[in-house]
Design an enzyme around this catalytic site. Structure first.
Site, PDB file in Angstrom:
ATOM      1  CG  HIS A  22      -1.774  -1.323   1.200  1.00 47.19           C
ATOM      2  ND1 HIS A  22      -2.798  -1.601   0.319  1.00 47.19           N
ATOM      3  CD2 HIS A  22      -1.656  -2.434   1.992  1.00 47.19           C
ATOM      4  CE1 HIS A  22      -3.286  -2.804   0.563  1.00 47.19           C
ATOM      5  NE2 HIS A  22      -2.608  -3.336   1.566  1.00 47.19           N
ATOM      6  CD  GLU A  56      -2.070  -3.541   5.091  1.00 52.02           C
ATOM      7  OE1 GLU A  56      -1.364  -4.465   4.610  1.00 52.02           O
ATOM      8  OE2 GLU A  56      -3.239  -3.317   4.721  1.00 52.02           O
ATOM      9  CG  HIS A  69       0.670  -6.764   2.632  1.00 49.77           C
ATOM     10  ND1 HIS A  69      -0.236  -5.916   2.026  1.00 49.77           N
ATOM     11  CD2 HIS A  69       1.580  -7.080   1.685  1.00 49.77           C
ATOM     12  CE1 HIS A  69       0.117  -5.727   0.767  1.00 49.77           C
ATOM     13  NE2 HIS A  69       1.215  -6.427   0.534  1.00 49.77           N
ATOM     14  CD  GLU A  83      -1.769  -9.997   4.851  1.00 47.44           C
ATOM     15  OE1 GLU A  83      -1.759  -9.063   5.695  1.00 47.44           O
ATOM     16  OE2 GLU A  83      -2.303  -9.916   3.732  1.00 47.44           O
TER      17      GLU A  83
END
Length: 225
Positions: free
Chosen positions: A10, A24, A79, A145
């Site tokens: 992102h 995030e 992430h 993650e």
């Protein structure tokens, strides 16, 4: 020279998941910058390139094209997760077309082991998916993650500098094992009242020198050479 491509997910106009006062994109970048610094400062024979080092927008294609044109040896996409506010934990992904015996899977096994050893999160396992960054990269790629940002317990960890460092180091330890990286030799000088009294590598030897000097020292300085 081993070439590691680090991709903080992102960024810019894409905040990613949100929760508990966190974005995030910021957590991802914090982890990625720490990982970069550990690799460059603690190991020899490694180069690092990042998809972004600040809060800017990068498309998925820009990220994978950049890694491919650089001929990276390994792609790490960082992430955080989000779901329903109650789900917790860590999981990682490789591309769904790969077998459990592939080189990428074997590398992921090492990364998974090193990261879960230090992150203090629920282990949600090793998974596969058809994510762009796993599909369009020419080199082995993993997507991690690192907790659920909308879960209060996981988010509390994400706000801890110590935790962020530990998770980044877990990633770095995995990379070091995969590519058999050579650690940088660390020697620390102990200087008492302006005079060096020794140079040590072992933490216990450093501690012993400091403790011995404490009763009479006006100043004690420890410098890394």
């Amino acid at each position: 020279m081993v070439k590691i491509y680090i991709d903080p997910g992102h960024g810019g106009t894409d905040p990613g998941a949100t929760g508990n006062g966190l974005l995030e994109k910021n957590v991802n970048l914090n982890l990625a910058l720490r990982l970069r610094d550990i690799l460059l400062n603690d190991y020899q024979g490694v180069e690092v390139r990042m998809s972004r080092t600040t809060d800017v927008t990068r498309t998925l294609a820009q990220r994978t094209n950049d890694a491919n044109s650089w001929s990276a040896d390994y792609y790490i996409s960082i992430h955080c997760n989000a779901f329903n506010g109650t789900t917790r934990g860590y999981e990682d992904f490789i591309h769904s077309s790969l077998s459990p015996t592939s080189v990428t899977a074997q590398r992921r096994d090492i990364m998974h082991q090193e990261i879960t050893r230090v992150n203090g999160l629920v282990n949600r396992g090793k998974k596969s998916a058809n994510f762009h960054v796993l599909r369009e990269t020419n080199m082995s790629a993993i997507l991690t993650e690192n907790g659920f940002i909308d879960n209060a317990q996981d988010a509390a960890l994400m706000k801890s500098s110590d935790w962020l460092h530990a998770v980044a180091k877990g990633h770095a330890d995995g990379v070091a094992r995969i590519f058999n990286l050579t650690p940088v030799s660390r020697v620390f000088r102990v200087i008492v009242d302006g005079v060096q009294i020794g140079a040590f590598q072992e933490p216990q030897n450093i501690s012993n020198a400091v403790l011995q000097a404490l009763p009479t020292a006006g100043s004690i300085v420890i410098e890394r050479t």
